[in-house]
Motif scaffolding. Structure first.
Motif, PDB file in Angstrom:
ATOM      1  N   ALA A   1      -0.515   2.847  -3.590  1.00 28.97           N
ATOM      2  CA  ALA A   1      -1.054   2.187  -4.003  1.00 28.97           C
ATOM      3  C   ALA A   1      -2.181   2.565  -5.428  1.00 28.97           C
TER       4      ALA A   1
ATOM      5  N   ASP B   1      -6.049  -0.799  -7.547  1.00 26.67           N
ATOM      6  CA  ASP B   1      -5.866  -0.314  -6.753  1.00 26.67           C
ATOM      7  C   ASP B   1      -6.823  -0.728  -5.584  1.00 26.67           C
TER       8      ASP B   1
ATOM      9  N   GLU C   1       0.713  -1.324   0.009  1.00 22.82           N
ATOM     10  CA  GLU C   1       0.128  -0.086   0.130  1.00 22.82           C
ATOM     11  C   GLU C   1       1.051   0.997  -0.161  1.00 22.82           C
TER      12      GLU C   1
ATOM     13  N   LEU D   1      -5.805  -4.370  -5.447  1.00 22.59           N
ATOM     14  CA  LEU D   1      -4.634  -4.817  -4.485  1.00 22.59           C
ATOM     15  C   LEU D   1      -3.650  -5.608  -5.712  1.00 22.59           C
TER      16      LEU D   1
END
Length: 665
Positions: free
Chosen positions: A44, A73, A41, A124
């Motif tokens: 990110a 993200d 992160e 992510l």
């Protein structure tokens, strides 16, 4: 020229499939990576990026292998969409063109060279899509030079090109994710072409987090300098890949303050520090902003070092003159403020060293990239700028920072990034020219003002510091009382807060609380209510001094109503260090009742010290005589009653004795 190995470990074996399916002008081959790479992160934001295999330098006779990176993200999924790859029609003809291209400030003429479909990229996660571009792309972009000697074959030129990738998926739920773009540069150098190397001078900053503004504790020093500790790792990287090192004075001052009590690891690190790097220079405490330090420095405490390094782009000619008069041998200034590409220039009386802002940002991005592959993408953008200087024979030194971040933040990747920078086939690592004579005279900098929020913050820090300085004037040794607090405020201007605004906000609140405690170290103790029973008496007041120095204060006493008069409303007190003094203030009661009495401390100059204390005083004037008479009556009555009882008892005893005698007779 070895272009097959990348120090960041992102090259892969040449895929036979990609070689067979190499594309030319508008076709592409795509292989979707089977296993996802997870990003952290730290950086990110969703993005699309490009990595050129072989370290970013390609031979125009070979297939150009690329990897397109798609990363989602926390805002959501990147749906299956389309990527389009476009290559500039011609090579860049100036360094400024490359800089503007990478910054997204220009739109050169492109040709579409590949398209491909992308898979879904979950939140992510990231996906890597390998591509291959055919060698015929360079035929008209890099024509062959006609040889001067007819016996020599034509030789192809070298050049730096821009490549742009766009990802689009109009149905993504988040509007910002419907279209993403990324830019990269490709350095094209024929294998048989020998080019000079460009001089680069990376600066590695060795700093620690600035919390507390105090020297590091032994356990903190040990954790930093022990084998594998952040400071040890960064130092080892500079020892392996020579660069210039800038050292936070907080680290060295902490070891010096502890002396022989410092951890053995820290002493060993300090003893070997002099041999590390191509050059060294010191940074202010916690790498504090020199100009911000000057702004709050009302007592000329700031130790900015021989080579102060300006934060950001905000600097003026007057700032440079001030630093020059404060014994600065040279001032390091962002390239955004210097209208020249020369490494060392003169502006007024100041010698200025130009620090390349764009290269510094790219190196910092590489250090903070979520994955090694994305770090390599940043390094290849930096390499494009360096390569252009090499191709054009520009020998001016490119000076840049590898991130003004704490050692704990850069330690995980500093060895790989620094190694990649100094081992580029187009670069030659040299020391920062700290003592080299200027090669150009400029009339002015291009600096802009700091943001209003930062200026207001510096003003608030100054006000807090000035309040502490004013308070310390009550001490017999005011400088000794306040000097140790300077680093507390200087640390608030540290470069290490740039990536941690929440940490700075917390530290600011701590600084304000600490200032309140400091100013409360000389105070009036809050007493309980006082009852006055006579017309004239004294009010007891205790004043505490927790400073390590004698203090002289004026105790002011003020009743809030007229029923109590203070004979001496201002009393001068001298209180020993670490002690308390009890003062008796003569007063005269004028009427009965309750009156709040304010007790306050002031310096000899009339500045308030600490907080005003209010104690209620209840007056029972005239009751003292009545109570005394009453007590006298009670005591006298008790005595008389006891005396009478004693007389009666004696008489009774005498009568009993007389009666006994008569009976006997």
């Amino acid at each position: 020229m070895d272009k097959s190995v990348s120090p960041l470990g992102v090259n892969r074996p040449i895929r036979a499939l990609l070689t067979m399916l190499s594309v030319s002008a508008i076709t592409a081959s795509v292989v979707v990576g089977s296993s996802p790479a997870f990003g952290n992160e730290g950086r990110a934001a969703a993005r699309v990026d490009i990595v050129v295999q072989g370290g970013g330098i390609v031979d125009p006779a070979d297939v150009t292998e690329l990897s397109v990176i798609l990363r989602a993200d926390e805002t959501g999924l990147l749906g299956a969409g389309e990527i389009v790859l476009r290559l500039t029609e011609s090579r860049f003809t100036s360094e400024e063109q490359i800089r503007r291209f990478l910054a997204g400030e220009s739109n050169p003429v492109f040709s579409e060279v590949a398209t491909a479909q992308t898979p879904d990229v979950p939140q992510l996660e990231s996906r890597e899509l390998p591509l291959a571009l055919g060698a015929d792309l360079w035929d008209f972009r890099l024509p062959k030079d006609e040889p001067t000697n007819s016996s020599e074959p034509p030789r192809r030129q070298a050049g730096v090109f821009g490549i742009e990738v766009t990802y689009s998926h109009p149905s993504n739920m988040t509007p910002a994710l419907r279209k993403l773009a990324g830019r990269q540069v490709i350095v094209v150098i024929p294998e048989d072409l020998v080019i000079p190397r460009a001089n680069i001078a990376p600066i590695v900053t060795l700093t620690t987090a600035a919390d507390g503004g105090v020297t590091l504790r032994p356990e903190e020093l040990q954790a930093l300098t022990i084998a594998g500790g952040a400071v040890d790792v960064v130092t080892a990287a500079v020892r392996t890949h020579p660069a210039t090192i800038a050292i936070d004075s907080r680290i060295t001052a902490s070891i010096t303050a502890l002396g022989d009590q410092a951890p053995p690891e820290s002493l060993a690190w300090a003893s070997a520090l002099g041999t590390v790097g191509l050059a060294q220079f010191g940074l202010p405490w916690a790498d504090a902003d020199p100009l911000g330090s000057l702004e709050i420095d009302t007592l000329t405490y700031a130790r900015l070092g021989e080579y102060p390094w300006i934060h950001g782009d905000a600097v003026t000619n007057d700032d440079l003159e001030t630093l020059a008069t404060r014994s600065a041998s040279a001032v390091l200034v962002s390239s955004n403020s210097i209208p020249s590409d020369r490494a060392v220039v003169t502006i007024g009386q100041a010698r200025v060293i130009r620090v390349d802002a764009q290269l510094s940002a790219l190196a910092t991005d590489a250090l903070q990239a979520p994955t090694p592959l994305e770090a390599e993408a940043d390094m290849q953008r930096a390499q494009g700028l360096i390569a252009y200087r090499a191709l054009t024979g520009n020998q001016e030194i490119l000076i840049f920072s590898t991130g003004r971040l704490p050692a704990t933040a850069i330690a995980p990747r500093i060895d790989a990034v620094l190694g990649r920078l100094v081992s580029m086939p187009v670069s030659n690592s040299v020391a920062v020219p700290l003592t080299v004579a200027p090669t150009e005279i400029l009339t002015s900098v291009l600096g802009t003002a700091n943001p209003r929020e930062y200026r207001e913050f510096v003003t608030r820090v100054r006000e807090l510091w000035e309040g502490d300085v004013t308070f310390a004037t009550i001490a017999s040794d005011p400088e000794g009382s306040v000097f140790g607090r300077w680093t507390r405020y200087q640390a608030l201007l540290s470069s290490t807060w740039r990536e941690n605004p929440n940490g700075l906000a917390t530290e600011w609140e701590r600084a304000k609380e600490d200032s309140r405690d400091f100013r409360n170290s000389v105070r009036i103790e809050q007493g309980s209510a006082i009852t006055v029973l006579s017309d004239q008496t004294s009010l007891p007041v205790t004043v505490v001094n927790n400073l390590p120095s004698d203090v002289v204060v004026i105790l002011a006493v003020r009743p809030t109503t007229g029923i109590l008069a203070v004979e001496t409303p201002h009393v001068r007190l001298t209180i020993p260090p670490g002690d308390a003094m009890r003062a008796l203030i003569p007063v005269q009661s004028l009427a009965n009742g309750t009156v709040p009495v304010e007790f306050a401390l002031f310096s000899a100059g009339g500045e308030p010290v600490g907080e005003t204390v209010t104690i209620p005083v209840t007056i029972r004037a005239g009751w003292e005589g009545i109570i005394s008479i009453g007590l006298a009556v009670v005591v006298g009555g008790t005595f008389a009653f006891g005396l009478i009882r004693a007389i009666q008892r004696r008489r009774g005893d005498q009568r009993a004795t007389a009666s006994g005698d008569e009976v006997s007779a």
